[in-house]
Design a protein around this motif. Structure first.
Motif, PDB file in Angstrom:
ATOM      1  N   ILE A  11      32.730 -54.142  -8.800  1.00 30.18           N
ATOM      2  CA  ILE A  11      31.523 -53.786  -9.541  1.00 30.18           C
ATOM      3  C   ILE A  11      31.234 -52.333  -9.223  1.00 30.18           C
ATOM      4  N   VAL A  12      30.990 -51.531 -10.222  1.00 30.89           N
ATOM      5  CA  VAL A  12      30.639 -50.153  -9.953  1.00 30.89           C
ATOM      6  C   VAL A  12      29.165 -49.957 -10.260  1.00 30.89           C
ATOM      7  N   GLY A  13      28.468 -49.273  -9.353  1.00 28.23           N
ATOM      8  CA  GLY A  13      27.041 -49.074  -9.537  1.00 28.23           C
ATOM      9  C   GLY A  13      26.650 -47.638  -9.255  1.00 28.23           C
ATOM     10  N   VAL A  14      25.469 -47.280  -9.708  1.00 25.09           N
ATOM     11  CA  VAL A  14      24.998 -45.925  -9.484  1.00 25.09           C
ATOM     12  C   VAL A  14      23.532 -45.948  -9.082  1.00 25.09           C
ATOM     13  N   ASN A  15      23.180 -45.006  -8.249  1.00 27.34           N
ATOM     14  CA  ASN A  15      21.785 -44.839  -7.878  1.00 27.34           C
ATOM     15  C   ASN A  15      21.256 -43.649  -8.670  1.00 27.34           C
ATOM     16  N   THR A  16      20.427 -43.942  -9.639  1.00 27.75           N
ATOM     17  CA  THR A  16      20.027 -42.888 -10.564  1.00 27.75           C
ATOM     18  C   THR A  16      19.120 -41.856  -9.918  1.00 27.75           C
ATOM     19  N   SER A  17      18.542 -42.190  -8.782  1.00 28.34           N
ATOM     20  CA  SER A  17      17.625 -41.235  -8.179  1.00 28.34           C
ATOM     21  C   SER A  17      18.362 -40.093  -7.483  1.00 28.34           C
ATOM     22  N   ASN A  18      19.575 -40.351  -6.998  1.00 27.55           N
ATOM     23  CA  ASN A  18      20.264 -39.284  -6.263  1.00 27.55           C
ATOM     24  C   ASN A  18      21.720 -39.121  -6.677  1.00 27.55           C
ATOM     25  N   CYS A  19      22.133 -39.853  -7.714  1.00 29.27           N
ATOM     26  CA  CYS A  19      23.503 -39.782  -8.230  1.00 29.27           C
ATOM     27  C   CYS A  19      24.546 -40.358  -7.286  1.00 29.27           C
ATOM     28  N   PHE A  20      24.144 -41.033  -6.224  1.00 26.71           N
ATOM     29  CA  PHE A  20      25.128 -41.734  -5.403  1.00 26.71           C
ATOM     30  C   PHE A  20      25.749 -42.840  -6.258  1.00 26.71           C
ATOM     31  N   PHE A  21      27.039 -43.082  -6.054  1.00 24.86           N
ATOM     32  CA  PHE A  21      27.622 -44.240  -6.713  1.00 24.86           C
ATOM     33  C   PHE A  21      28.242 -45.139  -5.662  1.00 24.86           C
ATOM     34  N   CYS A  22      28.541 -46.368  -6.057  1.00 22.90           N
ATOM     35  CA  CYS A  22      29.206 -47.257  -5.115  1.00 22.90           C
ATOM     36  C   CYS A  22      30.078 -48.230  -5.870  1.00 22.90           C
ATOM     37  N   VAL A  23      31.076 -48.753  -5.155  1.00 26.54           N
ATOM     38  CA  VAL A  23      31.936 -49.763  -5.750  1.00 26.54           C
ATOM     39  C   VAL A  23      31.975 -50.940  -4.785  1.00 26.54           C
ATOM     40  N   ALA A  24      31.629 -52.119  -5.305  1.00 26.50           N
ATOM     41  CA  ALA A  24      31.678 -53.313  -4.475  1.00 26.50           C
ATOM     42  C   ALA A  24      32.973 -54.048  -4.774  1.00 26.50           C
ATOM     43  N   ASP A  25      33.650 -54.452  -3.698  1.00 26.86           N
ATOM     44  CA  ASP A  25      34.912 -55.171  -3.857  1.00 26.86           C
ATOM     45  C   ASP A  25      34.667 -56.634  -3.497  1.00 26.86           C
ATOM     46  N   LYS A  26      34.770 -57.489  -4.494  1.00 27.43           N
ATOM     47  CA  LYS A  26      34.474 -58.901  -4.262  1.00 27.43           C
ATOM     48  C   LYS A  26      35.560 -59.561  -3.429  1.00 27.43           C
ATOM     49  N   ALA A  27      36.800 -59.056  -3.556  1.00 30.88           N
ATOM     50  CA  ALA A  27      37.914 -59.650  -2.807  1.00 30.88           C
ATOM     51  C   ALA A  27      37.811 -59.315  -1.328  1.00 30.88           C
ATOM     52  N   VAL A  28      37.519 -58.075  -1.028  1.00 28.31           N
ATOM     53  CA  VAL A  28      37.459 -57.638   0.359  1.00 28.31           C
ATOM     54  C   VAL A  28      36.077 -57.896   0.950  1.00 28.31           C
ATOM     55  N   GLY A  29      35.100 -57.966   0.075  1.00 29.92           N
ATOM     56  CA  GLY A  29      33.751 -58.229   0.541  1.00 29.92           C
ATOM     57  C   GLY A  29      33.107 -57.008   1.155  1.00 29.92           C
ATOM     58  N   GLU A  30      33.320 -55.873   0.544  1.00 31.57           N
ATOM     59  CA  GLU A  30      32.806 -54.641   1.124  1.00 31.57           C
ATOM     60  C   GLU A  30      32.307 -53.733  -0.002  1.00 31.57           C
ATOM     61  N   VAL A  31      31.297 -52.966   0.299  1.00 29.92           N
ATOM     62  CA  VAL A  31      30.801 -52.008  -0.691  1.00 29.92           C
ATOM     63  C   VAL A  31      31.162 -50.609  -0.220  1.00 29.92           C
ATOM     64  N   PHE A  32      31.786 -49.854  -1.083  1.00 33.09           N
ATOM     65  CA  PHE A  32      32.172 -48.487  -0.739  1.00 33.09           C
ATOM     66  C   PHE A  32      31.222 -47.521  -1.431  1.00 33.09           C
ATOM     67  N   GLU A  33      30.462 -46.815  -0.621  1.00 28.30           N
ATOM     68  CA  GLU A  33      29.472 -45.916  -1.178  1.00 28.30           C
ATOM     69  C   GLU A  33      29.996 -44.488  -1.199  1.00 28.30           C
ATOM     70  N   SER A  34      29.606 -43.746  -2.208  1.00 25.37           N
ATOM     71  CA  SER A  34      30.068 -42.363  -2.312  1.00 25.37           C
ATOM     72  C   SER A  34      29.483 -41.507  -1.204  1.00 25.37           C
ATOM     73  N   ASN A  35      28.298 -41.891  -0.727  1.00 26.90           N
ATOM     74  CA  ASN A  35      27.630 -41.115   0.309  1.00 26.90           C
ATOM     75  C   ASN A  35      26.981 -42.058   1.303  1.00 26.90           C
ATOM     76  N   PRO A  36      26.889 -41.636   2.548  1.00 27.74           N
ATOM     77  CA  PRO A  36      26.268 -42.523   3.534  1.00 27.74           C
ATOM     78  C   PRO A  36      24.787 -42.729   3.211  1.00 27.74           C
ATOM     79  N   SER A  37      24.359 -43.977   3.270  1.00 30.09           N
ATOM     80  CA  SER A  37      22.973 -44.264   2.888  1.00 30.09           C
ATOM     81  C   SER A  37      21.986 -43.703   3.908  1.00 30.09           C
ATOM     82  N   ASN A  38      22.450 -43.584   5.154  1.00 31.69           N
ATOM     83  CA  ASN A  38      21.532 -43.108   6.194  1.00 31.69           C
ATOM     84  C   ASN A  38      21.739 -41.624   6.496  1.00 31.69           C
ATOM     85  N   TRP A  39      22.059 -40.853   5.462  1.00 29.14           N
ATOM     86  CA  TRP A  39      22.339 -39.431   5.660  1.00 29.14           C
ATOM     87  C   TRP A  39      21.164 -38.683   6.256  1.00 29.14           C
ATOM     88  N   LYS A  40      19.981 -39.196   5.977  1.00 30.82           N
ATOM     89  CA  LYS A  40      18.783 -38.486   6.440  1.00 30.82           C
ATOM     90  C   LYS A  40      18.699 -38.434   7.956  1.00 30.82           C
TER      91      LYS A  40
END
Lengths: 721, 689
Positions: A44-73
Motif C-alpha cells: 500500500i502506498v500512502g502520502v502525508n499531505t501535510s509534509n509530503c512524506f510518503f510511505c509504503v506498507a508491505d503486507k507480506a513483510v509486515g513493515e511500513v517503509f517511510e520516506s522520512n523518519p517520523s521522529n525527525w523533530k
C-alpha cells in the motif's frame, strides 16, 4: 508566504481526497497522518499531505517503509539544512549559470517549505512535483508499487528547467529506510566483494561511503588519482534490521548512479543508504601548462545523461531471510535467473602470452616481442594438468601481437608464440582435454599506437573534445605515469562495428573469445552531444548479447548475465574505516549459478588466504602462469608479475586443488556465516561446520584449535552431537 | 561481578575490524637502482582501533605520539587535545589515563603533551609541551624531575622551550626536540641539568653552498629570503634503540640521509654499502597544482631486531630498512581505508608488529607481517648476523614468491661465496646488482681460474716467443726490406705515434682520407655504445637494456663536429690557415689513441675487480692526454699556429662551445614557448562550442 504554502497544501489535499480514497489493509496499517493512494496484493502506498512524506506498507513483510523518519523533530544532532534534509524526499545539486557555482538544496528547504509542491495520484502510486522556485527547476518524483517491490524514480524527460540554471545531481529518497539510534543491524554496501556497516557503529570520523556505480568514470579522471577504493560493480544497497530487511537496487539510470551510506552521529542521528544520480556531468579543463599561465575552465554536459528514468527499486525482505546472504540470493536470481553452474570445482589458469619490451638492437632500443607462454607450452601445461587430474578453465592473455600491445587490428596467431600451426594444436588440445580456453582481446580500450587515425575516428572524447585517455598511475605518487603511453577507448557508436570485426575474426580462428574490458569498463563519451555512460552501457550490453556467453573478469552487473565464467571475483572489500565487516556478497551471488574464481593465488599477498577464500566462497583456485623468459619481466611494464613461473607453482596447483576438492566434498549448502575478527564460522545444511582462520597465528575456537591460515571442518554428524 | 562484566565487555570489543584484508596498497620496495620494484606486501593491516574499540570514554583528540613499552606490553598515547596520557594494553584495551602529576602533594595537569616515553626504571617521561617542560613522573604520577628551558647561553633564548618529542637513553639522560631549535637535540642529565646539544652538526662547505652564498649577495633581500635557508640541522623525530643508539629523522629537501643512526658522540654511523642506498622514503617527488609533496619522515621506530621503520606523514607510508639501509618494503598510504591514513603521526613496534597513530581519525592501526614479510625479516635477521648459510634456504623459498627480489639473490650469493662456490655466486650478485660483492667473488674466482690456466698460457706464450724469434731471425732476414707505399690510411696511422711529423707530412702531401676519418668517428660512436652495453658488470653501472643512443651520438660525433665548426669559425679571427676539410679530418685522426685505449679498457674491464679500477682510470687519463696532445699537434700544424696560440685557440673553442650551447638552449626554449602558445590556441578552439 506562509499563507501561500498553506493554500497550496490545502489544495493538494483537496485534490487528493477528491480523487481516490482507498481503504488501508487490515494486516499493516499506514501510520497516522498518511493517506492511502494505491494498493496491490502486497503493498500500500500512502502520502502525508501535510509534509509530503510518503510511505509504503508491505503486507507480506509486515513493515511500513517511510520516506522520512517520523521522529525527525527529536533529532538533536541535525541542525540547519541537515534538519530539513531529514524531512526531504529528494536532494538536488544545481549549477548556477550566473556564478558557475554549484548549490545543493533539499526538497524541504527548496520546494516544500516554499509551498511549491504538487501531489498527484497516478495509476499505481504517487507523483510529487517539486518546483524549486529559486532555480526555476521542476523535478517530479514517482512512488509506485509493483508485484515484489516498490519503486521511487525521477523520469528525466519530465524534469523542467525554465531558467539557465541546470540540474546536475539528484539524490532520491535520502532517508528512506533509515535506521535510528535504537535500531540494530547493518547496511550492505557494494564495495568490492561487499561490506557491512553496522548501524550506529560510532565511526563518526571515518567519513561517509560514496562510490560511483560501475567504477569511477575514466573520462573525468584527474592527473593524480588517490582513490584506492575498489569498484562498486553492483548497483545494490541493503539494510538488515533483524526483523526485516530492505534491498535497494538502481534499476534504471544505473550507469549514472552513486551509492551512498552513512552512520548516525555525523550530521544527524540516522543510519542511511541512498542512491544519487548524475543528471549532468561536470568536468574541467586546464588551458596552458601546469603552474604556468594555467587557467581552469569548468565544462558541463548540455543534455541530460539519459532520457529514461533514474529509478530505485526497493525489495523488502521478511524476517529470517533478510540478511546479506538472502539479499545475494535474491539479487543473483534477478541477474542470472535460474542458471546453474555446469562444472563445479576447476582450476582457472591464466596464461600470460607475451610482452613487448624495449631491447637494444645494435645499441638502438627496439620494441621487441618476448614470448612468455608459447602455444606449445600452453598445450604442455594443459596436458600436465589433465594428467594430474585437475580440470581447467583457461584464459589466454596477451595471446597475440595485437593483444599484447592492446592494439586494434587482426587477431592472428603470433609468430613469436609459435604461429598458426601451434595455435591450431592448442585449440585441439583444449578440446581433447576438455578445458575451455578463452583468448582475451579488449573490446573497448586500444593502444595509443593505433592513435594516429583512430584517435580522431574511433576514440571517445571528454567534454573538452579531447580523447579520453586511460593512464597508468605511478605507485608512489598516484600520478599519471608519463613513461607509459596511455590507452584510448572506443566511441559508443563504434563499439558495435569493432566488436563485429573482432567476433568474425575469432570465428574464423575457431577460438573462444573473452572480451576483456567490455565487462568491467564503463565511461562517458561526449563525441556526440547526448553521449553518456548509459549510451556506452547500452552499446556494451548489445555487444555482449551478440557474443554469447564468455569468460569475464569481475564484470559489472549489466554484463554478468552474459558470463560463462567469471575471473577475478573480489574476495575483499576496500576495507574502509567506516565498515565493520567484509562479506563475499559478489561471490555468494554467483555461487552455484556461474563458475568463478578469485584473484591469482600465486600473486596474492598471502596465497594461503586466497585458498581459504576459495574454500569459503566456493570459488575455483586461480593461477597466473607463464612458461619462460620470466626474468624479462623485470624492468618491463609488467614487473608486477613477480611470481608466475609455472614450474615454481605446478606442484602447488595440484596439491591445492586436491585439498580444496576433498574439503569441499564435506560441505553442503551454506546456511550462515559468522565472522569474529579473523575467524569465520560457516554452517552448512548438511550439518557440517567450516571454521576458517585468516590470521597467521593459531586460534582457539568453539570447535577446537585452528592453525594459522588454516581451517577446520566438523562433518555433519559430529557437529550435531 | 562488575569486573567480570567489564572483562566480558572488553572481550566483546576485541578484534573490531574486518578479516585479513586485501590490502588497499600495492607492495613495493626500492631496488638497487633506486627504482620502485613491486613485490608481495610485507605488512598488511590487522585492525584499526577506534576509541570505541579501545573502550575509551572520551575519544582521542589530535593525539600526537605513541610509545610502546615492549617489556610490559603497554601502549602509551599522548592525547594532546585532551591533555592526557592514555595507557592501553597489548590488546589495545584501555588501562588507565593520566591527566597530570603530583608535586609535593599538589596536583598539576598536563597541557597539550606531544611526546611520551619511558626511562629505564619504567617512569614516564612526558613532553608537557604547552607547559614548556619535560617531566619525569612515576607510574603513580609523582613528579621526579623537571626539565625546563636551559638558561645556558648556548640555548637561543628567543625560542620558547616547547618540546615536541622526548627520548631517554640507558643512563636516563633526557633528549628533547624543540622545533626551530636548529642546534640539535637538547640533552639534559637525569637531574635536569642541561648538558649540551646532541647530534648538531656544522654546515659543511660545499661548492653549491659557496655558489649560493655569493649568488645571494647579488640578490635583493626579498629574493634572497625566498631561497632555501641553510640551517644546520632540523630533526623531526627520534627513537632510542635498545642497543643505546639514537635513530633520528631529518627535515630535508631531498631524500638523502633523512635517517641517521647516531652514536653517543652524535655522529651518523648508519651503514650504507652503496651511495645510492643513502636515500630514504619515496624517491619520486610529486609536483601537482603548484605544490610539491615530498617524503617527510615524521617518526621513526627501531624494532628489537634492529629493523628501521620510518613513517612518512605526507603520504602515510611506512618504510622498512635493514641495518644496511636496504629497502625491505613499503606499506600504508593515505586514504579512508583500514591500512591507510588521514594523518599518520607516530609509529612504534611491538615485536614484529607495527602500530601507527592517526592524528585526525584518532585511531591506531596495527600491522602484522605477511608470511612473505615474515620470511624476508627472518632471512634478513640471519643475514645481518652474518649467518649466510642459514639464510640461504629462506631466500630460495622467497624466490618462488618473487623472482625479482634482489636481496634474495644477494643472500644466496653470499652463502655460495662462503661455501667457496665463486663462479656460481657471480650470477647471483649480478642479479642482485651488487657490484661490491660481485667484485669480491670475482677476485677469488680469478685466482682460481688463473691457477687453472696459468700453465698452458705460459707454455703458449713461450712457444709464440720462440716462433717469433725464429721468424724474425730466419725467415725475415732472407728477403730485402720492401718500401711500404704511403697510402693516406697508413699516413693517418703514423700520426698516432708521431703526431708532429705525421700531420706535417699529411699537410705537405695533401693526402687526407675523409672516409677513414668518418670511420674513426663511427668507431668512436660504436665503441661508446659497446662500452655502455658490454663493459664488464663491475665497471658498467648501467641498467640492462637502458641505452640512449642519441645521447651517445650527441656526446661523440655530434659534439666533435660542433667543436670543429667552432674552431673553424675562430680561425677567421685567429688567422688560421686550415681548410674545414683539413681541420676535421686531422682532428678525427687525433682521436685514434683515445679510441684504441678505450677498446683496451673495455677488454681489460673483464679481468679487473673494483679495487683495480684505478688502472682503468689511469688508462683513461693517458688516453685523453695523448689525444689532447695529438689534437694540439693537429691544430698547430693545420692552422700554422705557435704552441701558445694553439692552446689559446683550444681555450677559446671551449668558450665558443659554451656560447653555441647557450644559444641552442635559448632557441629551444623559444620553440617550447611557441609550442605552448600554439597548444593554448588549439585548446581554445577545441573548447569553443
Amino acid at each position: 508566504m506562509k499563507l501561500k504554502r498553506f493554500v497550496s497544501i490545502m489544495l493538494a489535499v483537496l485534490l487528493l481526497t477528491a480523487m481516490l480514497p482507498v481503504s488501508a489493509s487490515a494486516a499493516v496499517k499506514l501510520p497516522k497522518g498518511y493517506q492511502a493512494l494505491a494498493e496491490n496484493e502486497r503493498f500500500i502506498v500512502g502520502v502525508n499531505t501535510s509534509n509530503c512524506f510518503f510511505c509504503v506498507a508491505d503486507k507480506a513483510v509486515g513493515e511500513v517503509f517511510e520516506s522520512n523518519p517520523s521522529n525527525w523533530k527529536t533529532d538533536k544532532k541535525a541542525t540547519g539544512s541537515n534538519k530539513t534534509r531529514l524531512q526531504s524526499q529528494m536532494v538536488i545539486t544545481v549549477l548556477r549559470s550566473a556564478t558557475e557555482n554549484t548549490e545543493t538544496v533539499n526538497s524541504q528547504l527548496g520546494s516544500v517549505s516554499k509551498g511549491a509542491v504538487k501531489l498527484q495520484k497516478v495509476d499505481d502510486g504517487l507523483r510529487v512535483l517539486y518546483t524549486f522556485p529559486d532555480f526555476g527547476i521542476t523535478v517530479p518524483l514517482y512512488v509506485t508499487i509493483a508485484e515484489d517491490c516498490f519503486r521511487v524514480y525521477v523520469p528525466a524527460d519530465e524534469i523542467e528547467e525554465t531558467t539557465a540554471d541546470k540540474l546536475l545531481d539528484v539524490e532520491i529518497a535520502p532517508l528512506l529506510g533509515a535506521a535510528g539510534t535504537n535500531d540494530e543491524g547493518y547496511i550492505l554496501i557494494p564495495d568490492g566483494s561487499g561490506a557491512l556497516i553496522r548501524i550506529n557503529n560510532g565511526k563518526t570520523k571515518a567519513g561517509a561511503y560514496k562510490a560511483q556505480v560501475y567504477g569511477s568514470d575514466k573520462t573525468f579522471a584527474a592527473t593524480v588519482d588517490n582513490n584506492t577504493m575498489l569498484r562498486a560493480a553492483l548497483p545494490v544497497l541493503g539494510m538488515d534490521c533483524g526483523d526485516y530487511g530492505l534491498m535497494a537496487v538502481a534499476t534504471q539510470g544505473d550507469a549514472h548512479a552513486y551509492v551512498n551510506a552513512a552512520v548516525a552521529g555525523v550530521t544527524n542521528s540516522y543510519n542511511t543508504m541512498s542512491f544519487s544520480f548524475s543528471v549532468r556531468a561536470k568536468g574541467e579543463y586546464t588551458i596552458g601548462e601546469e603552474n604556468y599561465n594555467a587557467r581552469t575552465v569548468n565544462l558541463y554536459q548540455q543534455d541530460k545523461s539519459t532520457s529514461g528514468r533514474y529509478e530505485v527499486s526497493y525489495y523488502p525482505l521478511p524476517e529470517g531471510a533478510c540478511d546479506w546472504l538472502a539479499m545475494a540470493d535474491a539479487y543473483g536470481e534477478m541477474l542470472l535467473g535460474d542458471r546453474t553452474a555446469e562444472v563445479e570445482n576447476r582450476v582457472s589458469l591464466r596464461f600470460e602470452g607475451m610482452i613487448y619490451k624495449d631491447k637494444p638492437f645494435l645499441g638502438i632500443p627496439v620494441s621487441t616481442a618476448i614470448a612468455l607462454t608459447p602455444y606449445a607450452s600452453a598445450v604442455e601445461m594443459l596436458q600436465q594438468m589433465k594428467d594430474a587430474g585437475v580440470p581447467v578453465v583457461a584464459e589466454y592473455l596477451n595471446w597475440n601481437n595485437n593483444a599484447a600491445r592492446n592494439r586494434m587490428g587482426g587477431v592472428k596467431a603470433s609468430g613469436t608464440l609459435g604461429g598458426q600451426k601451434a595455435m591450431t594444436a592448442l585449440l585441439e588440445t583444449a578440446k581433447q582435454v576438455g578445458a575451455p580456453v578463452y583468448f582475451t582481446t579488449n573490446a573497448l580500450s586500444f593502444s595509443s599506437e593505433n592513435a594516429l587515425i583512430a584517435r580522431f575516428t574511433d576514440a571517445a572524447t571528454k567534454l573538452s573534445s579531447f580523447p579520453v585517455e586511460l593512464h597508468t598511475f605511478a605507485i608512489s605518487t598516484h600520478k599519471e605515469d608519463d613513461t607509459i603511453a596511455p590507452d584510448y577507448v572506443l566511441k559508443a557508436d563504434r563499439v558495435a562495428d569493432k566488436a563485429a570485426e573482432l567476433l568474425t575474426a575469432y570465428d574464423k580462428l575457431g577460438a573462444k573469445v573473452s572480451l576483456g574490458d567490455a565487462a568491467n569498463l564503463l565511461y562517458s563519451d561526449y563525441t556526440s552531444k547526448n553521449g553518456s555512460r548509459s549510451a556506452l552501457k547500452a552499446a556494451v550490453t548489445e555487444l555482449l548479447d551478440g557474443a554469447g556467453t564468455t569468460l569475464m573478469s569481475w564484470p559489472n552487473a549489466y554484463a554478468l548475465p552474459y558470463a560463462a565464467y567469471v575471473n577475478d571475483v573480489p574476495m575483499m572489500s576496500s576495507d574502509l574505516s567506516l565498515t565493520d565487516e567484509t562479506v563475499p556478497f559478489y561471490a555468494r551471488m554467483l555461487q552455484g549459478r556461474v563458475g568463478f574464481s578469485g584473484a591469482a593465488v600465486n600473486l596474492a599477498d598471502e596465497p594461503r588466504a586466497a585458498f581459504l577464500h576459495a574454500l569459503e566462497t566456493g570459488a575455483d583456485l586461480a593461477f597466473t602462469v607463464a612458461a619462460e623468459n620470466t626474468d624479462e619481466l623485470r624492468f618491463s611494464d609488467d614487473s608486477e608479475l613477480y611470481a608466475i613461473r609455472f614450474g615454481d607453482w605446478k606442484e602447488t596447483i595440484i596439491a591445492m586443488y586436491a585439498e580444496l576438492a576433498a574439503a569441499r566434498a564435506q560441505l553442503g549448502g551454506l546456511v550462515s556465516r559468522e565472522a569474529a575478527g579473523e575467524i569465520v564460522t560457516l554452517c552448512y545444511d548438511n550439518g557440517a561446520v567450516l571454521v576458517v582462520n585468516y590470521d597467521t597465528a593459531a586460534a582457539q575456537t568453539a570447535y577446537g584449535p585452528v592453525e594459522g591460515l588454516s581451517y577446520l571442518i566438523v562433518p555433519g554428524e559430529e557437529a550435531a552431537q | 561481578m562488575k569486573r567480570i562484566i567489564a572483562f566480558l565487555l572488553a572481550l566483546l570489543c576485541l578484534c573490531p575490524a574486518a578479516i585479513a584484508a586485501e590490502t588497499p596498497y600495492t607492495g613495493y620496495y626500492y631496488d638497487s637502482w633506486g627504482e620502485i620494484a613491486e613485490c608481495p606486501n610485507i605488512y598488511t593491516p590487522e585492525a584499526e582501533f577506534f576509541p570505541v574499540d579501545m573502550a575509551l570514554a572520551t575519544p582521542l583528540s589530535s593525539p600526537s605520539d605513541l610509545f610502546i613499552d615492549e617489556a610490559n606490553g603497554l601502549i602509551y598515547i599522548a592525547d594532546t587535545g585532551n591533555s592526557r596520557i592514555v595507557v592501553l594494553d597489548a590488546q589495545m584495551q584501555f588501562v588507565r589515563e593520566m591527566t597530570g602529576y603530583t608535586e609535593n602533594g599538589e596536583a598539576l595537569t598536563f597541557r597539550n603533551p606531544e611526546g611520551v616515553t619511558l626511562d629505564s626504571q619504567g617512569n614516564l617521561v612526558v613532553a608537557d609541551t604547552a607547559n614548556a617542560q619535560v617531566v619525569r613522573i612515576t607510574p603513580e604520577g609523582e613528579l621526579l624531575n623537571r626539565y625546563t628551558q636551559p638558561a645556558s647561553a648556548l640555548y637561543p633564548q628567543d625560542i620558547l622551550f616547547q618540546p615536541e618529542k622526548v627520548a631517554c637513553d640507558l643512563e636516563d639522560n633526557v633528549y628533547a626536540l624543540v622545533p626551530s631549535v636548529y642546534q640539535g637535540v637538547i640533552l639534559f642529565d637525569k637531574a635536569g641539568e642541561f648538558l649540551n646539544f646532541y647530534g648538531g652538526n656544522k654546515v659543511s662547505i660545499t661548492p653549491a653552498l659557496l655558489f649560493d652564498y655569493y649568488w645571494k649577495k647579488l640578490l635583493s633581500q626579498e629574493q634572497a629570503e625566498k631561497m632555501a635557508r641553510y640551517v644546520p640541522i632540523n630533526y623531526l623525530s627520534m627513537d632510542m634503540a635498545e642497543d643505546g643508539y639514537m635513530y633520528v629523522t631529518l627535515f630535508s629537501e631531498t631524500s638523502k640521509k633523512q635517517i641517521r643512526k647516531l652514536n653517543p658522540l652524535g655522529n651518523d654511523i648508519l651503514r650504507v654499502e652503496v651511495e645510492k642506498k643513502a636515500e630514504y622514503g619515496d624517491l619520486d617527488i610529486l609536483y601537482h597544482n603548484g605544490t610539491r609533496t615530498d617524503t617527510q619522515l615524521a617518526d621513526i621506530a627501531v624494532s628489537t631486531d634492529d629493523f628501521i621503520y620510518a613513517l612518512d606523514s605526507n603520504r602515510g607510508r611506512v618504510f622498512v630498512y635493514s641495518q644496511g639501509s636496504d629497502s625491505l618494503g613499503v606499506f600504508g598510504g593515505s586514504g579512508r581505508q583500514t591500512g591507510l591514513f588521514s594523518s599518520a603521526c607516530a609509529i612504534d613496534t611491538l615485536g614484529d608488529s607495527v602500530y601507527v597513530l592517526d592524528g585526525v581519525r584518532g585511531s591506531v592501526t596495527c600491522f602484522a607481517p605477511t608470511t612473505y614479510g615474515a620470511s624476508v625479516l627472518s632471512a634478513m635477521r640471519l643475514y645481518q648476523q652474518g649467518e649466510y648459510a642459514a639464510s640461504e634456504s629462506i631466500w630460495r623459498e622467497l624466490l618462488q614468491r618473487n623472482y625479482h627480489l634482489e636481496l634474495a639473490y644477494d643472500g644466496i650469493g653470499k652463502a655460495l661465496l662462503a661455501e667457496g662456490k665463486y663462479q656460481e655466486s657471480l650470477d647471483y650478485f649480478k642479479q642482485a646488482n651488487d657490484v661490491y660483492w660481485y667484485s669480491k667473488a670475482f677476485q677469488s674466482y680469478r685466482v682460481e681460474a688463473v691457477r687453472e690456466v696459468i700453465g698452458p698460457v705460459l707454455i703458449g706464450v713461450a712457444v709464440l716467443v720462440v716462433l717469433y724469434m725464429v721468424w724474425s731471425k730466419v725467415i725475415r732476414k732472407k728477403g730485402p726490406k720492401k718500401e711500404r707505399p704511403q697510402t693516406p690510411v697508413r699516413m693517418a696511422l703514423d700520426t698516432i705515434l708521431h703526431p708532429i711529423a705525421g700531420f706535417e707530412e699529411i699537410r705537405y702531401r695533401k693526402k687526407y682520407s675523409a672516409g677513414f676519418a668518418i670511420g674513426i668517428l663511427a668507431a668512436w660512436f660504436f665503441l661508446e655504445v659497446i662500452a655502455h652495453q658490454y663493459t664488464a658488470f663491475i665497471f658498467n653501472g648501467h641498467k640492462p637494456d637502458s641505452i640512449n643512443v642519441l645521447l651517445i651520438l650527441a656526446s661523440t660525433a655530434a659534439l666533435f663536429f660542433v667543436l670543429v665548426f667552432v674552431n673553424n669559425a675562430l680561425a677567421t679571427f685567429m688567422d688560421g690557415e686550415s681548410t674545414l676539410k683539413q681541420l676535421w679530418i686531422s682532428c678525427a685522426y687525433a682521436l685514434m689513441p683515445m679510441i684504441l685505449l678505450r677498446a683496451i679498457g673495455i677488454a681489460l674491464s673483464y679481468a679487473l675487480c673494483s679495487e683495480e679500477g684505478v688502472f682503468l682510470i689511469v688508462l683513461t687519463v693517458v688516453a685523453w692526454g695523448w689525444t689532447f696532445w695529438n689534437i694540439v699537434c693537429a691544430l698547430q700544424t693545420m692552422q700554422q699556429y705557435t704552441f701558445p696560440k694553439t692552446l689559446a685557440n683550444i681555450l677559446l673553442t671551449v668558450v665558443g662551445l659554451v656560447i653555441v650551447l647557450f644559444i641552442g638552449f635559448l632557441f629551444f626554449s623559444l620553440l617550447q614557448q611557441v609550442g605552448s602558445f600554439i597548444r593554448t590556441v588549439f585548446d581554445e578552439l577545441m573548447l569553443w562550442q
